[in-house]
Design a protein around this motif. Structure first.
Motif, PDB file in Angstrom:
ATOM      1  N   ARG A  25     -32.639  19.462  46.812  1.00 30.60           N
ATOM      2  CA  ARG A  25     -32.073  19.841  45.571  1.00 30.60           C
ATOM      3  C   ARG A  25     -30.397  19.228  45.727  1.00 30.60           C
ATOM      4  O   ARG A  25     -29.980  19.021  44.806  1.00 30.60           O
ATOM      5  CB  ARG A  25     -31.844  21.439  45.567  1.00 30.60           C
ATOM      6  N   LEU A  75     -30.982  23.065  34.336  1.00 36.58           N
ATOM      7  CA  LEU A  75     -31.504  23.055  35.670  1.00 36.58           C
ATOM      8  C   LEU A  75     -32.537  21.971  35.761  1.00 36.58           C
ATOM      9  O   LEU A  75     -32.868  21.189  36.656  1.00 36.58           O
ATOM     10  CB  LEU A  75     -32.227  24.348  36.145  1.00 36.58           C
ATOM     11  N   GLU A  81     -35.990  22.956  40.832  1.00 35.77           N
ATOM     12  CA  GLU A  81     -37.214  23.960  40.713  1.00 35.77           C
ATOM     13  C   GLU A  81     -37.007  25.002  40.969  1.00 35.77           C
ATOM     14  O   GLU A  81     -36.443  25.434  42.369  1.00 35.77           O
ATOM     15  CB  GLU A  81     -38.458  23.072  41.529  1.00 35.77           C
ATOM     16  N   LEU A  82     -37.269  26.111  40.320  1.00 35.71           N
ATOM     17  CA  LEU A  82     -37.195  27.409  40.663  1.00 35.71           C
ATOM     18  C   LEU A  82     -38.648  28.148  41.210  1.00 35.71           C
ATOM     19  O   LEU A  82     -39.391  27.747  40.866  1.00 35.71           O
ATOM     20  CB  LEU A  82     -36.343  28.449  39.459  1.00 35.71           C
ATOM     21  N   GLU A  83     -38.412  29.055  41.966  1.00 31.98           N
ATOM     22  CA  GLU A  83     -39.494  29.668  42.728  1.00 31.98           C
ATOM     23  C   GLU A  83     -39.359  31.264  42.531  1.00 31.98           C
ATOM     24  O   GLU A  83     -38.200  31.595  42.415  1.00 31.98           O
ATOM     25  CB  GLU A  83     -39.834  29.311  43.897  1.00 31.98           C
ATOM     26  N   ASP A  86     -35.957  33.188  43.233  1.00 32.62           N
ATOM     27  CA  ASP A  86     -34.811  32.764  42.849  1.00 32.62           C
ATOM     28  C   ASP A  86     -33.848  33.485  41.740  1.00 32.62           C
ATOM     29  O   ASP A  86     -34.673  34.126  41.070  1.00 32.62           O
ATOM     30  CB  ASP A  86     -35.010  31.253  42.402  1.00 32.62           C
ATOM     31  N   THR A  87     -32.596  33.408  41.735  1.00 31.27           N
ATOM     32  CA  THR A  87     -31.949  34.110  40.755  1.00 31.27           C
ATOM     33  C   THR A  87     -30.938  32.961  39.993  1.00 31.27           C
ATOM     34  O   THR A  87     -30.367  32.131  40.827  1.00 31.27           O
ATOM     35  CB  THR A  87     -31.193  35.142  40.980  1.00 31.27           C
ATOM     36  N   VAL A  88     -30.743  33.222  38.755  1.00 26.51           N
ATOM     37  CA  VAL A  88     -29.849  32.244  38.068  1.00 26.51           C
ATOM     38  C   VAL A  88     -29.004  33.223  36.986  1.00 26.51           C
ATOM     39  O   VAL A  88     -29.560  34.025  36.319  1.00 26.51           O
ATOM     40  CB  VAL A  88     -30.738  31.208  37.218  1.00 26.51           C
ATOM     41  N   VAL A 104     -26.780  29.555  40.805  1.00 26.31           N
ATOM     42  CA  VAL A 104     -28.204  29.548  41.332  1.00 26.31           C
ATOM     43  C   VAL A 104     -28.313  29.911  42.824  1.00 26.31           C
ATOM     44  O   VAL A 104     -27.352  29.818  43.633  1.00 26.31           O
ATOM     45  CB  VAL A 104     -28.763  28.367  41.229  1.00 26.31           C
ATOM     46  N   PHE A 106     -31.036  30.800  45.717  1.00 24.91           N
ATOM     47  CA  PHE A 106     -32.441  30.525  46.000  1.00 24.91           C
ATOM     48  C   PHE A 106     -32.926  31.773  46.604  1.00 24.91           C
ATOM     49  O   PHE A 106     -32.334  32.114  47.808  1.00 24.91           O
ATOM     50  CB  PHE A 106     -32.483  29.201  46.720  1.00 24.91           C
ATOM     51  N   PRO A 124     -32.363  36.682  47.054  1.00 22.66           N
ATOM     52  CA  PRO A 124     -31.639  35.597  46.544  1.00 22.66           C
ATOM     53  C   PRO A 124     -30.212  35.826  47.214  1.00 22.66           C
ATOM     54  O   PRO A 124     -29.316  36.246  46.997  1.00 22.66           O
ATOM     55  CB  PRO A 124     -31.545  35.843  45.060  1.00 22.66           C
TER      56      PRO A 124
END
Length: 397
Positions: A25, A75, A81-83, A86-88, A104, A106, A124
């Protein structure tokens, strides 16, 4: 309250996707930043369709130029890529406006120990400090349970400093090393600290935790040496002694042992755990008990009748005769046994003959007084012919 992240080294993987995903990333963000710089002049004609958005991730803030109108679209266009975990912020469905900052964090799948209970949490966090703040909310005692790699602690979370001195406290000594990245593992390597599979590693603020001798360091990594040892502990159970009455045994005979006492035991297998030499846990793995055996002594209660004149014990046969007979038969040795194992004691009784005149056990185990008594009974019943050779030699036949 001081913040502490403790690491209990275990062989499971922890946040295995974090390190490679972080590298990928970061490259994507850097590439986008470069493209944005090049593309400004080339896209003035459509400037109204683009907005500039800041993305805060991996401890860096990068400005990107995009046409996306939602946080999720920004994003995606940035190749992030979020998994799960993860928090946004703002949320993925929030509109992306010019000047928006998207944070972001992770998630790391972390096995943790919360107030002594092992759990799994999605945390996160950017670094060890943020993970601590999240996990230790509410004053709970929290330990991160980390894996091991290459013989050292393998903690994918970095430290919440970019560079500078960090203190390492281990084995009664404090070392200060320069930190240039790489997380806990890099610091321990620089300090030449090796860990066993069970050692604890804690990251603390030196000021709130009261760690001294750290110089200009603001953080300290504390290593606690954990050792487990299995040992065996034996507790002896004493046996009890008791007397029993024997109505067949004359009361003038000494007590006789019917059952020899044997001590019992309780054998425990324990697992002992020490931290820096101080015992913290003692767990019983198994217990085996062997009961003691009572010591039993028989006491005769039968009254012996008084001897009549001319009968055994009545004085008709002189003492010297019995002494001479015993000397002839056994050499005067009360516990002697013949080479073939058939004849026992002063008067060389066979066991069956001994029992026929009231004897118990082996004649050679009885006292001289009891052997003499049984010999008198046998002579009165069967005569001197029970000892033919010696009786002839002594002139009794």
């Amino acid at each position: 309250m001081s913040r502490t992240v403790s690491v209990v080294n275990k062989p499971q993987a922890i946040a295995h996707h974090a390190a490679p995903r972080r590298s990928r990333r970061r490259l994507a963000l850097s590439g986008l930043a470069a493209l944005c710089s090049v593309g400004v002049a080339a896209s003035l004609a459509v400037a109204d369709a683009h907005i500039y958005v800041r993305i805060d991730a991996f401890g860096e803030t990068t400005t990107v130029r995009t046409t996306a109108n939602t946080v999720a679209g920004v994003l995606a266009s940035a190749g992030i890529e979020l998994e799960l975990g993860d928090t946004v912020y703002p949320g993925l469905d929030s509109p992306a406006r010019h000047g928006t900052t998207i944070e972001v964090r992770f998630g790391h799948t972390l096995p943790v120990e919360v107030d002594g209970e092992e759990q799994v949490h999605f945390v996160p966090a950017l670094d060890a400090g943020e993970a601590l703040t999240s996990l230790a909310a509410g004053g709970r005692e929290v330990r991160l349970i980390a894996s091991r790699g290459g013989g050292r602690a393998d903690v994918s979370l970095p430290l919440d400093v970019e560079h500078g001195p960090i203190a390492v406290v281990a084995d009664g000594q404090t070392k200060v090393v320069q930190y240039g990245g790489g997380g806990i593992d890099a610091v321990l390597l620089a300090a030449e600290i090796d860990l066993s599979l069970l050692d604890h590693v804690s990251v603390v603020d030196v000021h709130t935790a009261g760690v001294t001798g750290t110089g200009a360091a603001g953080l300290a990594i504390i290593v606690e040496r954990v050792v487990t040892e299995d040992l065996t502990e034996v507790t002896v159970l004493p046996y009890t002694s008791q007397e029993v009455e024997d109505a067949e045994r004359f009361d003038d005979l000494p007590p006789i042992v019917r059952q020899q006492g044997v001590e019992g035991t309780i054998t425990r297998t324990l697992r002992l755990r020490t931290v820096d030499g101080v015992e913290t846990d003692r767990i019983v793995l198994s217990t085996e008990t062997v009961a003691p055996v009572d010591h039993i002594v028989a006491v005769g209660t039968r009254e012996r009748p008084p001897p009549a004149p001319g009968t055994p014990g009545g004085g008709a046969i002189p003492e010297s005769v019995w002494v001479a007979l015993a000397q002839c038969e056994s050499g005067g040795r009360q516990s002697v046994i013949s080479s073939n194992g058939l004849w026992h004691g002063l008067y060389q009784f066979r066991v069956d003959t001994w029992q026929s005149v009231g004897g118990v056990g082996l004649p050679s185990d009885a006292t001289p007084a009891e052997q003499r008594l049984r010999a008198e009974i046998l002579q009165a019943r069967s005569g001197w012919g029970q000892w033919p050779a010696c009786a002839r030699r002594l002139g009794l036949l």
